[in-house]
Scaffold this motif. Structure first.
Motif, mmCIF file in Angstrom:
data_model
loop_
_atom_site.group_PDB
_atom_site.id
_atom_site.type_symbol
_atom_site.label_atom_id
_atom_site.label_comp_id
_atom_site.label_asym_id
_atom_site.label_seq_id
_atom_site.Cartn_x
_atom_site.Cartn_y
_atom_site.Cartn_z
ATOM 1 N N TYR A 189 54.855 6.979 29.542
ATOM 2 C CA TYR A 189 54.291 6.901 28.191
ATOM 3 C C TYR A 189 53.946 8.318 27.722
ATOM 4 C CZ TYR A 189 53.891 1.822 27.916
ATOM 5 O OH TYR A 189 54.167 0.478 27.833
ATOM 6 N N VAL A 190 54.153 8.605 26.439
ATOM 7 C CA VAL A 190 53.989 9.957 25.904
ATOM 8 C C VAL A 190 52.898 9.978 24.840
ATOM 9 C CG1 VAL A 190 55.153 11.860 24.705
ATOM 10 C CG2 VAL A 190 56.422 10.471 26.360
ATOM 11 N N ALA A 191 52.009 10.956 24.958
ATOM 12 C CA ALA A 191 50.956 11.186 23.964
ATOM 13 C C ALA A 191 51.182 12.550 23.318
ATOM 14 C CB ALA A 191 49.585 11.122 24.621
ATOM 15 N N PHE A 192 50.554 12.759 22.161
ATOM 16 C CA PHE A 192 50.776 13.972 21.375
ATOM 17 C C PHE A 192 49.464 14.627 20.994
ATOM 18 C CE2 PHE A 192 54.341 11.139 20.785
ATOM 19 C CZ PHE A 192 55.421 11.990 21.007
ATOM 20 N N TRP A 193 49.553 15.930 20.622
ATOM 21 C CA TRP A 193 48.367 16.711 20.332
ATOM 22 C C TRP A 193 48.641 17.699 19.212
ATOM 23 C CZ3 TRP A 193 46.792 21.860 22.314
ATOM 24 C CH2 TRP A 193 45.433 22.097 22.198
ATOM 25 N N ASP A 229 65.115 14.214 21.977
ATOM 26 C CA ASP A 229 65.779 15.419 21.469
ATOM 27 C C ASP A 229 64.769 16.408 20.899
ATOM 28 O OD1 ASP A 229 68.255 14.382 22.147
ATOM 29 O OD2 ASP A 229 68.657 13.619 20.125
ATOM 30 N N LEU A 230 63.568 15.927 20.589
ATOM 31 C CA LEU A 230 62.530 16.783 20.015
ATOM 32 C C LEU A 230 61.534 17.274 21.055
ATOM 33 C CD1 LEU A 230 61.875 14.720 16.768
ATOM 34 C CD2 LEU A 230 63.319 16.752 17.044
ATOM 35 N N LEU A 231 61.792 16.982 22.334
ATOM 36 C CA LEU A 231 60.912 17.410 23.422
ATOM 37 C C LEU A 231 61.710 18.201 24.449
ATOM 38 C CD1 LEU A 231 58.975 14.107 24.277
ATOM 39 C CD2 LEU A 231 58.373 15.838 22.587
ATOM 40 N N LYS A 232 61.049 19.170 25.091
ATOM 41 C CA LYS A 232 61.626 19.810 26.270
ATOM 42 C C LYS A 232 60.479 20.144 27.217
ATOM 43 C CE LYS A 232 62.077 24.595 24.629
ATOM 44 N NZ LYS A 232 63.014 25.697 24.405
ATOM 45 N N GLU A 257 49.572 13.671 38.227
ATOM 46 C CA GLU A 257 50.238 14.883 37.779
ATOM 47 C C GLU A 257 50.867 14.676 36.406
ATOM 48 O OE1 GLU A 257 53.749 17.927 39.225
ATOM 49 O OE2 GLU A 257 52.780 16.639 40.705
ATOM 50 N N CYS A 258 50.589 15.613 35.532
ATOM 51 C CA CYS A 258 51.027 15.544 34.147
ATOM 52 C C CYS A 258 52.272 16.396 33.938
ATOM 53 C CB CYS A 258 49.895 16.068 33.263
ATOM 54 S SG CYS A 258 50.250 16.097 31.516
ATOM 55 N N GLN A 259 53.162 15.934 33.073
ATOM 56 C CA GLN A 259 54.287 16.739 32.600
ATOM 57 C C GLN A 259 54.055 17.003 31.122
ATOM 58 O OE1 GLN A 259 57.360 18.224 33.883
ATOM 59 N NE2 GLN A 259 56.989 19.117 31.868
ATOM 60 N N TYR A 260 53.851 18.274 30.779
ATOM 61 C CA TYR A 260 53.716 18.653 29.378
ATOM 62 C C TYR A 260 55.094 18.918 28.784
ATOM 63 C CZ TYR A 260 48.653 19.225 29.406
ATOM 64 O OH TYR A 260 47.305 18.996 29.452
ATOM 65 N N PHE A 261 55.164 18.855 27.432
ATOM 66 C CA PHE A 261 56.399 19.128 26.715
ATOM 67 C C PHE A 261 56.160 20.078 25.553
ATOM 68 C CE2 PHE A 261 56.819 14.656 28.104
ATOM 69 C CZ PHE A 261 57.963 14.761 28.892
ATOM 70 N N PHE A 262 57.177 20.874 25.243
ATOM 71 C CA PHE A 262 57.263 21.550 23.957
ATOM 72 C C PHE A 262 57.720 20.479 22.956
ATOM 73 C CE2 PHE A 262 58.028 25.001 26.907
ATOM 74 C CZ PHE A 262 57.489 26.129 26.312
ATOM 75 N N ASP A 289 53.233 22.530 24.758
ATOM 76 C CA ASP A 289 52.201 21.599 25.233
ATOM 77 C C ASP A 289 51.623 20.710 24.139
ATOM 78 O OD1 ASP A 289 52.711 22.876 27.621
ATOM 79 O OD2 ASP A 289 50.891 24.082 27.574
ATOM 80 N N ARG A 290 52.462 20.244 23.243
ATOM 81 C CA ARG A 290 52.007 19.353 22.177
ATOM 82 C C ARG A 290 52.246 17.884 22.521
ATOM 83 N NH1 ARG A 290 50.935 24.141 20.989
ATOM 84 N NH2 ARG A 290 50.231 24.693 18.892
ATOM 85 N N ALA A 291 52.851 17.638 23.689
ATOM 86 C CA ALA A 291 53.047 16.263 24.157
ATOM 87 C C ALA A 291 52.945 16.261 25.676
ATOM 88 C CB ALA A 291 54.413 15.735 23.728
ATOM 89 N N TRP A 292 52.626 15.086 26.234
ATOM 90 C CA TRP A 292 52.535 14.977 27.690
ATOM 91 C C TRP A 292 52.765 13.553 28.158
ATOM 92 C CZ3 TRP A 292 48.398 15.457 24.470
ATOM 93 C CH2 TRP A 292 47.418 14.459 24.534
#
Length: 100
Positions: free
Chosen positions: A90-94, A36-39, A52-57, A67-70
């Motif tokens: 798997y999701v990482a953050f920045w 719910d905290l990602l889009k 291929e990477c999928q970035y998220f807000f 682009d604070r998560a991918w």
């Protein structure tokens, strides 16, 4: 227990045995992430060995930080060979997202 938070809100949390440490980032298993905290972000990127990477807000209060998560939804076989585990989803953050 590794936890990813932004402004005191937990975005992801998992046991140490369930996270992956790749290139200085902590990757959380898909089920441990509050979606719910990602889009989805439209930012394109392809890692030469992960795929291929999928970035998220990431939602921070009333704003969405780009682009604070991918994640790597369909990683190359070389990623599993290099990491020793399937990293799909798997999701990482920045940046503003604090991982401790």
């Amino acid at each position: 227990m590794p936890t990813a938070t932004i402004n005191g809100v937990v975005v992801a949390e998992a046991d140490e045995a369930d996270v992956l440490h790749i290139e200085g980032n902590v990757y959380f298993p898909p089920a441990s992430v509050n979606r719910d905290l990602l889009k989805d972000s439209p930012t394109p990127y392809t890692c030469p060995w992960k795929g291929e990477c999928q970035y998220f807000f990431v939602k921070s209060g009333d704003e969405w930080l780009q682009d604070r998560a991918w994640t790597y939804p369909h990683p190359f076989p070389t990623a599993e060979q290099r990491v020793g585990k399937d990293i799909a989803g798997y999701v990482a953050f920045w940046k503003e997202v604090q991982v401790s």
